[in-house]
Scaffold this motif. Structure first.
Motif, short mmCIF file in Angstrom:
data_model
loop_
_atom_site.label_atom_id
_atom_site.label_comp_id
_atom_site.label_asym_id
_atom_site.label_seq_id
_atom_site.Cartn_x
_atom_site.Cartn_y
_atom_site.Cartn_z
N UNK A 73 15.53 53.98 3.06
CA UNK A 73 15.85 54.67 1.81
C UNK A 73 15.82 56.19 2.00
N UNK A 74 14.86 56.68 2.78
CA UNK A 74 14.78 58.11 3.04
C UNK A 74 16.02 58.61 3.77
N UNK A 75 16.56 57.79 4.66
CA UNK A 75 17.78 58.17 5.37
C UNK A 75 18.97 58.28 4.41
N UNK A 76 18.94 57.52 3.33
CA UNK A 76 20.00 57.62 2.33
C UNK A 76 19.89 58.92 1.53
N UNK A 77 18.70 59.43 1.37
CA UNK A 77 18.45 60.62 0.56
C UNK A 77 18.63 61.91 1.36
N UNK A 78 18.27 61.89 2.64
CA UNK A 78 18.25 63.10 3.46
C UNK A 78 19.61 63.41 4.07
N UNK A 79 19.88 64.69 4.21
CA UNK A 79 21.11 65.13 4.91
C UNK A 79 20.90 65.09 6.41
N UNK A 80 19.68 65.39 6.87
CA UNK A 80 19.37 65.42 8.30
C UNK A 80 18.71 64.13 8.75
N UNK A 81 18.26 64.10 9.99
CA UNK A 81 17.63 62.89 10.52
C UNK A 81 16.27 62.59 9.90
N UNK A 82 15.97 61.31 9.79
CA UNK A 82 14.65 60.83 9.37
C UNK A 82 14.19 59.86 10.45
N UNK A 83 13.07 60.18 11.07
CA UNK A 83 12.55 59.37 12.17
C UNK A 83 11.25 58.71 11.71
N UNK A 84 11.14 57.42 11.91
CA UNK A 84 9.90 56.69 11.68
C UNK A 84 9.17 56.55 13.01
N UNK A 85 7.88 56.81 13.03
CA UNK A 85 7.18 56.79 14.31
C UNK A 85 7.11 55.40 14.92
N UNK A 86 7.08 54.35 14.11
CA UNK A 86 7.05 53.00 14.66
C UNK A 86 8.39 52.67 15.32
N UNK A 87 9.47 52.91 14.60
CA UNK A 87 10.79 52.62 15.15
C UNK A 87 11.02 53.41 16.44
N UNK A 135 4.03 51.74 9.78
CA UNK A 135 4.91 50.81 9.06
C UNK A 135 6.25 51.43 8.68
N UNK A 136 6.43 52.73 8.91
CA UNK A 136 7.66 53.44 8.54
C UNK A 136 8.07 53.17 7.09
N UNK A 166 -4.30 41.16 8.13
CA UNK A 166 -3.21 41.23 7.15
C UNK A 166 -2.09 42.17 7.54
N UNK A 167 -2.33 43.05 8.53
CA UNK A 167 -1.25 43.93 8.97
C UNK A 167 -0.40 43.33 10.09
N UNK A 168 -0.79 42.18 10.60
CA UNK A 168 -0.03 41.57 11.71
C UNK A 168 1.41 41.28 11.31
N UNK A 169 1.62 40.73 10.12
CA UNK A 169 2.98 40.39 9.70
C UNK A 169 3.83 41.64 9.50
N UNK A 170 3.22 42.74 9.03
CA UNK A 170 3.94 44.00 8.85
C UNK A 170 4.34 44.58 10.22
N UNK A 171 3.38 44.58 11.12
CA UNK A 171 3.63 45.16 12.46
C UNK A 171 4.61 44.29 13.23
#
Length: 124
Positions: free
Chosen positions: A84-98, A78-79, A119-124
């Motif tokens: 928000x993590x990208x706003x906090x980090x100086x380096x790259x933040x990668x989500x495995x789903x994206x 679900x990443x 129930x996870x269908x809408x999230x995915x």
């Protein structure tokens, strides 16, 4: 290079497995540190779980910034907390789903997401 792999849920056995998988494909000289938040859901299966786990992800990124990590991987489909993590980090933040969806779009005209919970269908 130091990469912090964050399992957003609190299941330590899953975090160990994720860390071992990441280390098995990391290049020589890359340090992989796998962590999970101190608090949060044991499994992320709905919007509520995802929202709660995002706070733990952000806490781990903030700690990583103080500890000098170069980048982060959010190891949950679900990443949670990715933008928000990208706003906090100086380096790259990668989500495995994206990352997986971007790669799938490069090699095929379509793809599917398979999940075990309705129930996870809408999230995915």
């Amino acid at each position: 290079m130091r990469i912090k792999v964050i399992n957003p849920n609190t299941t330590e056995s899953m975090t160990r497995t994720i860390g071992a998988a990441a280390r098995s494909v990391a290049t020589t000289g890359t340090e992989i540190v796998a962590v999970s938040p101190a608090m949060g859901p044991v499994s992320i299966e709905c919007h509520y779980d995802e929202a709660v786990s995002a706070l733990g992800v952000l806490d781990e990124v903030r700690k990583g910034e103080r500890e000098g990590f170069d980048g982060y991987i959010i190891a949950c489909f679900g990443d949670p907390g990715l933008l928000a993590a990208r706003e906090v980090a100086r380096g790259p933040v990668i989500g495995i789903a994206e990352a997986a969806m971007h790669m799938a779009s490069l090699i095929a005209t379509g793809f599917s997401v398979v999940t075990t919970l309705t129930r996870t269908c809408i999230i995915a």
